[in-house]
Design an enzyme around this catalytic site. Sequence first.
Site, PDB file in Angstrom:
ATOM      1  N   ASP A   1     -30.067 -53.510  24.666  1.00 27.18           N
ATOM      2  CA  ASP A   1     -30.183 -53.469  23.212  1.00 27.18           C
ATOM      3  C   ASP A   1     -28.793 -53.755  22.633  1.00 27.18           C
ATOM      4  O   ASP A   1     -27.788 -53.239  23.129  1.00 27.18           O
ATOM      5  CB  ASP A   1     -30.700 -52.088  22.783  1.00 27.18           C
ATOM      6  N   LEU A   2     -28.732 -54.615  21.603  1.00 22.92           N
ATOM      7  CA  LEU A   2     -27.444 -55.014  21.051  1.00 22.92           C
ATOM      8  C   LEU A   2     -26.828 -53.884  20.234  1.00 22.92           C
ATOM      9  O   LEU A   2     -27.514 -53.217  19.448  1.00 22.92           O
ATOM     10  CB  LEU A   2     -27.605 -56.255  20.171  1.00 22.92           C
TER      11      LEU A   2
ATOM     12  N   ASP B   1     -33.716 -56.809  18.405  1.00 28.30           N
ATOM     13  CA  ASP B   1     -32.506 -57.127  19.164  1.00 28.30           C
ATOM     14  C   ASP B   1     -32.590 -56.563  20.585  1.00 28.30           C
ATOM     15  O   ASP B   1     -31.598 -56.194  21.183  1.00 28.30           O
ATOM     16  CB  ASP B   1     -31.276 -56.571  18.443  1.00 28.30           C
TER      17      ASP B   1
END
Length: 810
Positions: free
Chosen positions: A690-691, A733
Amino acid sequence: MNSRWLWALFALCWPAELLFAAEKIRLQLKWQHGFQFAGYYAAEQQGYYAQAGLKVELVAATPGLKVLDEVMAGRAQFGVGTSSLLLDYAKGQQVRLLANVFQHSALVLLSRPTAADPDIQALRGQKVMLESGAEELQAYLSREGLTAQDYQLIAHRTSLPDLVNGQVAAISAYSSNEPLILQQAGIPYHQFTPRSAGIDFYGDNLFTSNKLWQKKPELVEKFRAASLRGWSYAMQHPAEVIEYMQQRYPTGSSRAMLLAEAAAMQSLLQTDLIEPGYINPERWLHIASVYQQQGLLSTVPDLDGFLYQASTPIDLTWVLIALLVLLGLLLALALLAYITQVNRRLHQLLQQKRQQQGWQHARSQILQQMLRDETAPHELLTSVLQQLQQFRSGFHPLLLLDRRGELPLLIHIDLSAAGWSDMQQRIAVFDNDCDIPGLNLLRVPQLGNPSPEFTGVAAGLLRFCAFPLQGDCSQIPGVLLVWQQPEFSTQDYELLGDVGSLIAISLERQRDREALRQSEARHRLLTDHASDVIWTMDLVGNINYVSPSVQRLRGFTAEEVMQQHLTEALTPDSAQLVWNQMIQASALVAAGKPYPEFVADLEQPHKDGGTVWSEVKTGGIYNEAGEFIGVVGVARDLTERRKAEQQMRYLAQHDSLTGLPNRALFMDRLHQALTYCSRHQRQLAVLLLDLNKFKPVNDEYGHAAGDELLKATGEALRKSLRASDTVARLGGDEFVVLLPQLESPLEVSTVAAKITAALVQPFVLSMATVQIGCSIGQALFPDDGSDADQLIRVADERMYQQKQQRHQGR
């Protein structure tokens, strides 16, 4: 020697089958034996039931038998039923649905043709024979304007003979086998399906009683899992299962007929897209609403007691963890508020992920509808907007299409006439604004006389979001408008962008179909200058005439083609197909029968070295004496249609923004890798990432910059991995990586470090240069889990643990 040791040695030497007797259960089928129940035969044949400690008796139905009564009375532990199980549940029957085997119902109406084109209205005043549990067909007739008083309902008896003999005008039938019987017998018929009217029920459903579910949940789980394994195997190896059926459960049908039935069932089960037994609660709500419209349900029942839910064992380890966490919270009250806030955010992210998964499933179904061309364009567009409202109940979508300068075409709206009149003046801004990419945000001060739904909305608080369907409005000028009261979120923009792309694809196909229809009409009037290729061939395969249009299709001139033999004008496989048909046709004509109809997609060499595909229809040529002397054919170019179909198949398996594989394609590759690793004792790893700091980029620079960052992230991940690895975007994301066939678990840490280093580098966007990072969760097979769901869950938990640690370390 001690007697206890003697007994132990005796037990070890005794056959295991006699020491541990398998538990005997009965599965009541809802019809006679046939490929319709192939999954249960496969589970028996492959030993899945035996591995689960079960000895299963598969019981065929007899005339007048009710499957539900057999299960409720305990004479059978499990049964196969239709979607009418929901009606039984609503009436108080303690029934529990375990699996939806047929994702689409096979029930159809068959009638003998009374005109060239099928017309359901021809059943007015006629006898219609419907089987038990066919309420969806009655709902279909009602939706087509035929009430119960408009036709005479006949109880189901011998089915096909009654239709063929003219005893009834129409019968209920299964699309997977009974139309094939009529085709084999050469009997013409018309087929009507409820899905053409938007009624999409489940087909055969596996169920049990709530009493057994509560008393023996382990037994139910084992039987369900073994049966679904059988369905997966049966749809992948139909010929093997048919051979077993003919030996153990003979049906009287030929092998060719059973293979044709298996092929027809592929589109009903959709095991290539959906795991066998998948249950969608939204689909059951749709079924309940149809029953409610028919007056069969007064209210929609609570489905929690009806739909299958996997049982989860209680892990006392978490009790200890909870006590330790509680002790820590008591010692640090200041930290409590922050952790609660983070957990709430994580819960919201999980909910968003589930919604995205649901939308991806609905999106795949819509794309499949487009591929099959079974739904009218207007109904398909309406279905897309209805799916949008199901996932965002606060959305109110409006689709505007400019038809050659006329007034916009209204597909769906929720405003009064006065409110719409005021809206038209404000929409005028889009006349010269269609070529602006991205979003146009409007704040409308007031809608004159809004509908009751908006009477409580203050002036200036109703927000609009407008999506041009294409950058070039000269192709498909149109706008997707959505209004709601709250602010639009990043997830809203992503969802609406996906909906806009689906609508644009549907409109393109509608335009192409309309252009094709007009082209066909012109071709019928201009046969001498037809764009289709018309050719004739003698009985030994020499082409003696071809129309000049062949040069547009294949690049060769007509003179060059007439020098070619059948084996040169077609690729080897296509030439063999045509040659076999000519042999069959010659034999039939020699026996005094008419030339058989032949339609096929054939591949032909092109002058540039490639190949082209065309749809070919042939007929027989006879001389004045009535002798069969050759074949005449018409070939139509299929190149563009095949390209469009390939593009839609690609879109169904890839993320529309980054071009990476989507969840469906990733899960398919993961299942294949797990099968290989299990067989060869190899290891694999799943990395869920996950960003970090993605939301600030969206908030500061807008969703367009966020989309650009997601594309750059996808490209960076591709470059960081090997060609044999897979990276996919799950939504938002969140990305996932598959590392198959590991030589050492140390490779996982190396790849994770490489990804982290790649994503911590600055990304140069069109609006700014940003620096983010990522949180990665790892799961190793078989150490952390034995199936796909376990591995993804473990990786997900570890990713969020890492994200929590990062937040707490600020």
